[in-house]
Design an enzyme around this catalytic site. Structure first.
Site, mmCIF file in Angstrom:
data_model
loop_
_atom_site.group_PDB
_atom_site.id
_atom_site.type_symbol
_atom_site.label_atom_id
_atom_site.label_comp_id
_atom_site.label_asym_id
_atom_site.label_seq_id
_atom_site.Cartn_x
_atom_site.Cartn_y
_atom_site.Cartn_z
ATOM 1 N N ASP A 41 0.810 -1.223 0.000
ATOM 2 C CA ASP A 41 0.000 0.000 0.000
ATOM 3 C C ASP A 41 0.841 1.270 0.000
ATOM 4 O O ASP A 41 0.638 2.161 0.827
ATOM 5 C CB ASP A 41 -0.946 0.015 1.219
ATOM 6 C CG ASP A 41 -1.732 -1.267 1.381
ATOM 7 O OD1 ASP A 41 -2.120 -1.837 0.350
ATOM 8 O OD2 ASP A 41 -1.952 -1.692 2.529
ATOM 9 N N GLU B 159 -11.224 0.819 -3.494
ATOM 10 C CA GLU B 159 -10.606 1.216 -2.223
ATOM 11 C C GLU B 159 -9.366 2.053 -2.542
ATOM 12 O O GLU B 159 -9.113 2.412 -3.684
ATOM 13 C CB GLU B 159 -10.235 -0.030 -1.399
ATOM 14 C CG GLU B 159 -9.324 -0.993 -2.139
ATOM 15 C CD GLU B 159 -9.071 -2.289 -1.392
ATOM 16 O OE1 GLU B 159 -9.177 -2.310 -0.166
ATOM 17 O OE2 GLU B 159 -8.734 -3.287 -2.057
#
Length: 537
Positions: free
Chosen positions: A13, A192
Site C-alpha cells: 500500500d 478502495e
C-alpha cells in the site's frame, strides 16, 4: 535503472510524497509494531527506512487485533510546513463488520516525534488527505457496507460501497460539511485506496480495485470538480497484471502518483512475486515504482505503453544503485532494537523484550503462546528473498514443557514453522520442531520431529533454518561442539505466504524470520539471544 520491487518483502500500500528533492514512501504494517514504515530516497533507486512514527500507546494499541488487521493503507502528505499521516486501525477481519477507525498525526520533522492522533471517522478504511490549491483539505476513504456476504477471504463488491469525500478543518481538527460519495468504481469492483491530485484543471482520482489478489489494479478517473462526476481512464486501469499471468510482478495495484522537480512522473504500486508451482507469494505484498507519461489527452499512462508493470524502469539521471549486503549480522550490542526488527501488536515492548537486562543480548520475556493476539514475545525481521538462511544462538533453561524459546519462520497464528528449546519429561532439555500448516479454520500444531532431540542440560544452543523457495529445513548444534545437525523433515515454507491456508484474500501481510519465547505457565521465563544473522542464498 530502478529495480523492482524497490521495497522487497512485506511493504504494501505505498503512499509516496515528495518534499523538495526528498522522496518518502509510507507503507502498511498491519499488526506489526511500531506502526507504518517510512522509507526515504533522493534518487528513487536507493531507499532507506527512516521512521516508524506510530510508537506510543496513545497513537496505536493493537492488542487483540486479529491477524491482518491493525494499520491499513496509510497516506503521507506534506503541507503547511507539516508532514501529515493518515491511517486506519482495523479491529475486525472476519464477518460482515470491519470496525475501521481513521486517524491523523502530524510532524514538522519526518524523523522526529509525531503528534497525538486526531480521530476522524470509522465509515471505512484506506483514508487519504488531499491539500487543494486554495488551501482547503479533503478527507477521503472507502465506505464499508456491512449488509453483504463479505467475509474474510471472500470479499464481495457490494461491501466496497464507493469513495467518500468530506472537507477537513485543520483549525478545529474535525470534518465539516456534507459527506459525498464521489466514485463508485469501475466494473472491476472492490474500490478502495483513494488518492487525489490536481493537474491542468482536472482532479485525478486513483483507486485500488479488484481485491489485493491476482485481479488487483490501479484505476484512474478524473473530473473538473472535486465532487465529480468522475470519468474513467480510456484504459480504465493505469497499472494491472490481472490479464497477464506471465508477468513477473503480479497483484499490481494500490499506489500513488509523484512528480519530480523537472516534471517526470512515477507511480508506486504494490505487487507480489509468486513462486511456482502453487503461485504463492512468500514475500507478501511488496512496493514497486513505474515510470509514467502524460499524453495529449491529459491522461497518465505507463511509459512502456501497456498497463503491465516492469521490473526495470528508467530512473533519475546520475542515480547509482547501492548493492545491499547479502548477509546481515545483528549483535544486539545497543540499547534499542535494530531498525530491521519489529514485534507484534503491543505498545508495551518492555513487557516482552529488552536489551538492557543483559548487555549485548536480546532478552525475551516469555508471555503468551506463539500466535497470541495480545502479548506475544516475538521479535522478527522481514523475509526479503525467496531463498535465505537465518541463524541465532539462545540461552534458555526451561523447567517445564510449557516454556519454549527459539527461531521461527512466521506469518500469523495459522501459518508458521518454529524450532525451539524446551523440556521433555523423558528427553530432558531438548530441541523440537512445531508447525501450524495454515488449514484454517482447523489449523493445529504438528510436531514434524516428534518429541525432538535431547541436548545437554546446560549451555548455549545454536538454531538455524534454510528456506529455499518452497522448502524449509531446520538445523541445530550445541555451540562449539560438532556441526549443524538437521532436525525434522523438509517442511512446506510456501504456507508462510499470503495464499497459504485459506488462500487469496484470506490474509495479506508477509513472512518474517525471527526469535520467540512463550511460557504458558505464566511464570515469564526469560530467554537470551546473543546474535541473529540473515543471509540471502
Amino acid at each position: 535503472m530502478i529495480r523492482n520491487p524497490i521495497l522487497p518483502g512485506f511493504n504494501p500500500d505505498p503512499s509516496i510524497c515528495r518534499v523538495g528533492d526528498d522522496y518518502y514512501i509510507a507503507t502498511s504494517t498491519f499488526e506489526w509494531y511500531p506502526g507504518v514504515q517510512i522509507h526515504h530516497s533522493r534518487d528513487l533507486v536507493n531507499w532507506t527506512m527512516v521512521r516508524r512514527p506510530l510508537e506510543r500507546q496513545s497513537q496505536l494499541d493493537m492488542r487483540g487485533n486479529p491477524d491482518s488487521c491493525g494499520v491499513w493503507a496509510p497516506c503521507l502528505s506534506y503541507a503547511d510546513g507539516l508532514f501529515w499521516l493518515v491511517y486506519t486501525d482495523v479491529k475486525r477481519f472476519d464477518g460482515n463488520f470491519k470496525d475501521a477507525h481513521n486517524y491523523i498525526v502530524t510532524s514538522p520533522d519526518i524523523e522526529g516525534e509525531w503528534s497525538e492522533p486526531v480521530y476522524v471517522n470509522s465509515s471505512g478504511f484506506d483514508p487519504s488527505l488531499f491539500h487543494d490549491e486554495d488551501g482547503r483539505k479533503w478527507f477521503l476513504n472507502m465506505q464499508w457496507n456491512h449488509r453483504t456476504e463479505s467475509f474474510g477471504g471472500a470479499p464481495k463488491s457490494p461491501a466496497f460501497d464507493g469513495i467518500l469525500l468530506q472537507e477537513w478543518d485543520a483549525a478545529t481538527n474535525s470534518l465539516k460539511g456534507p459527506t459525498k460519495n464521489i466514485f463508485a468504481g469501475s466494473p472491476l469492483g472492490l474500490v478502495e485506496g483513494p488518492h487525489l491530485f490536481k493537474r491542468n484543471g482536472y482532479y485525478y482520482l486513483t483507486t485500488a480495485e479488484g481485491g489485493t489478489g491476482y485481479d488487483h489494479a490501479v484505476t484512474m478517473a478524473r473530473s473538473r470538480t472535486i465532487e465529480g462526476p468522475y470519468e474513467l481512464h480510456p484504459n480504465r486501469h493505469l497499472i494491472t497484471s490481472k490479464d497477464h499471468p506471465e508477468a513477473i510482478l503480479q497483484r499490481a495495484g494500490h499506489g500513488q502518483h509523484v512528480e519530480t522537480p523537472d516534471g517526470q512522473v512515477y507511480h508506486t504500486h504494490l505487487c507480489g512475486r509468486p513462486m511456482p508451482p502453487k503461485r504463492r507469494c512468500t514475500l507478501g505484498r511488496e512496493t514497486s515504482l513505474q515510470k509514467c507519461v502524460w499524453k495529449e489527452d491529459d491522461w497518465l499512462y505507463l511509459e512502456n505503453g501497456t498497463t503491465v508493470p516492469d521490473v526495470t524502469v528508467p530512473g533519475l539521471t546520475g542515480a547509482v544503485p547501492v548493492e545491499k549486503p547479502v548477509r546481515s549480522e545483528y549483535s544486539f550490542d545497543g540499547v534499542t532494537l535494530p531498525d530491521d526488527f519489529q514485534w507484534l501488536r503491543t505498545p508495551k515492548p518492555e513487557r516482552i523484550f529488552n536489551l538492557t537486562d543483559r548487555a549485548g543480548h536480546l532478552r525475551l520475556i516469555a508471555r503468551e503462546s506463539i500466535g497470541s493476539w495480545f502479548e506475544q514475545s516475538l521479535v522478527a525481521r522481514r523475509q526479503e528473498n525467496h531463498s535465505f538462511r537465518a541463524e541465532t544462538v539462545v540461552e534458555f533453561d526451561p523447567d517445564t514443557y510449557q516454556q519454549v524459546a527459539g527461531l521461527t519462520h512466521y506469518y500469523n497464528r495459522h501459518k508458521f514453522h518454529a524450532i525451539g528449546v524446551t523440556l521433555h519429561e523423558k528427553l530432558g532439555r531438548c530441541v523440537t520442531v512445531f508447525s501450524c500448516d495454515g488449514d484454517y479454520p482447523n489449523s493445529r500444531l504438528s510436531f514434524p520431529a516428534g518429541s525432538g532431540v535431547a541436548i545437554p542440560a546446560e549451555g548455549r544452543v545454536q538454531l538455524s533454518m534454510e528456506i529455499r523457495d518452497n522448502d524449509l529445513q531446520f538445523f541445530w548444534q550445541t555451540e562449539g561442539k560438532g556441526a549443524w545437525q538437521p532436525i525434522g523433515p523438509v517442511l512446506d515454507a510456501g504456507i508462510v505466504s499470503d495464499e497459504g491456508g485459506r488462500g487469496e484474500h484470506g490474509s495479506f501481510t508477509g513472512a518474517f524470520a525471527g526469535v520467540f519465547a512463550f511460557d504458558t505457565s505464566g511464570r515469564a521465563k526469560t530467554a537470551d539471544f546473543d546474535w541473529f544473522n540473515y543471509e540471502e542464498l
